[in-house]
Design a protein around this motif. Structure first.
Motif, mmCIF file in Angstrom:
data_model
loop_
_atom_site.group_PDB
_atom_site.id
_atom_site.type_symbol
_atom_site.label_atom_id
_atom_site.label_comp_id
_atom_site.label_asym_id
_atom_site.label_seq_id
_atom_site.Cartn_x
_atom_site.Cartn_y
_atom_site.Cartn_z
ATOM 1 N N VAL A 30 -27.314 -66.263 -40.905
ATOM 2 C CA VAL A 30 -28.407 -66.235 -41.887
ATOM 3 C C VAL A 30 -28.022 -66.904 -43.208
ATOM 4 C CG1 VAL A 30 -29.882 -64.714 -43.273
ATOM 5 C CG2 VAL A 30 -29.575 -64.278 -40.822
ATOM 6 N N PRO A 31 -26.816 -66.667 -43.765
ATOM 7 C CA PRO A 31 -26.498 -67.318 -45.046
ATOM 8 C C PRO A 31 -26.439 -68.848 -44.968
ATOM 9 C CG PRO A 31 -24.953 -65.543 -44.598
ATOM 10 C CD PRO A 31 -25.769 -65.740 -43.359
ATOM 11 N N GLN A 33 -28.536 -70.672 -43.114
ATOM 12 C CA GLN A 33 -29.851 -71.197 -42.773
ATOM 13 C C GLN A 33 -30.657 -71.544 -44.027
ATOM 14 O OE1 GLN A 33 -31.724 -68.159 -40.409
ATOM 15 N NE2 GLN A 33 -30.036 -68.099 -38.956
ATOM 16 N N SER A 35 -33.865 -71.548 -46.400
ATOM 17 C CA SER A 35 -34.740 -70.409 -46.690
ATOM 18 C C SER A 35 -35.966 -70.366 -45.782
ATOM 19 C CB SER A 35 -35.152 -70.408 -48.158
ATOM 20 O OG SER A 35 -35.819 -71.600 -48.465
ATOM 21 N N ARG A 38 -35.313 -68.339 -42.600
ATOM 22 C CA ARG A 38 -35.007 -66.909 -42.706
ATOM 23 C C ARG A 38 -36.291 -66.095 -42.553
ATOM 24 N NH1 ARG A 38 -30.968 -67.376 -47.870
ATOM 25 N NH2 ARG A 38 -29.577 -68.861 -46.880
ATOM 26 N N THR A 39 -36.164 -65.026 -41.787
ATOM 27 C CA THR A 39 -37.325 -64.172 -41.558
ATOM 28 C C THR A 39 -37.077 -62.789 -42.161
ATOM 29 O OG1 THR A 39 -36.480 -63.304 -39.467
ATOM 30 C CG2 THR A 39 -37.773 -65.349 -39.355
ATOM 31 N N GLU A 40 -38.145 -62.044 -42.297
ATOM 32 C CA GLU A 40 -38.030 -60.660 -42.764
ATOM 33 C C GLU A 40 -37.212 -59.842 -41.762
ATOM 34 O OE1 GLU A 40 -38.142 -57.502 -45.199
ATOM 35 O OE2 GLU A 40 -38.802 -59.528 -45.687
ATOM 36 N N SER A 42 -34.730 -60.896 -39.829
ATOM 37 C CA SER A 42 -33.305 -61.170 -39.995
ATOM 38 C C SER A 42 -32.757 -60.508 -41.257
ATOM 39 C CB SER A 42 -33.012 -62.673 -39.984
ATOM 40 O OG SER A 42 -33.604 -63.315 -41.078
ATOM 41 N N ALA A 43 -33.539 -60.488 -42.328
ATOM 42 C CA ALA A 43 -33.102 -59.820 -43.560
ATOM 43 C C ALA A 43 -32.912 -58.327 -43.317
ATOM 44 C CB ALA A 43 -34.113 -60.060 -44.674
ATOM 45 N N ARG A 46 -29.767 -57.742 -40.988
ATOM 46 C CA ARG A 46 -28.510 -57.905 -41.735
ATOM 47 C C ARG A 46 -28.286 -56.746 -42.689
ATOM 48 N NH1 ARG A 46 -25.188 -62.470 -42.025
ATOM 49 N NH2 ARG A 46 -24.495 -62.052 -44.137
#
Length: 165
Positions: A30-31, A33, A35, A38-40, A42-43, A46
């Motif tokens: 994720v870091p 990728q 912006s 990035r999906t909600e 994945s946030a 993590r």
């Protein structure tokens, strides 16, 4: 071509690779990728992962060497995993070569992480054990996969010969 259903280890490897690909994109890389990727989800995954496992590798800043491992996941694991799914499904003759490389790489990088985890003075033994339950299977799978592929390659490269009388 030998049917996949008769190749038990290959079925297990196929399941691993098929599940490994989403994990790479939803958690690990994720870091790296942009912006817009990035999906909600994945946030949230993590955030849950870091809160639950207290994995320092996923805190900011990550160790430089661990960042290199994450780049390896993105640049090597993703294409290798995609190819492995296809190759295992089709019983491709190069599977042992590719899975030997993958197995060694997964074993070495995951073992490196575990060794570092157990040196962390700010984590309790139960916290380190919990992280070990995550990294340990990658160490074991990498070792098993590499060993399995060495055996397969040896059988292909060094077929048994009949003794001359």
């Amino acid at each position: 071509m030998v049917p996949l259903t008769t190749r038990r280890r290959d079925c297990a490897y196929l399941l691993f690779f098929a599940s490994h690909i989403p994990i790479i994109f939803l958690i690990d890389t994720v870091p790296l990728q942009p912006s817009w990727m990035r999906t909600e989800l994945s946030a949230q995954l993590r955030e849950y992962y870091v809160a639950t496992y207290k994995d320092k590798f996923f805190e900011d800043p990550a160790p430089v060497w661990f960042s290199a491992f994450i780049w390896m996941e993105l640049l090597y694991h993703v294409p290798a995993s995609l190819w492995a799914v296809w190759g295992l499904w089709r019983d491709h003759p190069l599977i042992p070569v590719h899975l030997l490389i993958f197995g060694i790489q997964a074993f070495v990088t995951s073992l490196t992480c575990l060794i570092d985890v157990w040196s962390w003075p700010d984590r309790t033994t139960p916290e380190k054990q919990q992280i070990t339950y995550l990294y340990g299977p990658y160490v074991a799978l990498g070792a098993l996969m590499a060993f399995d592929m060495v055996i397969r390659l040896r059988a292909r490269l060094m077929p048994k010969t009949t003794k001359r009388e």
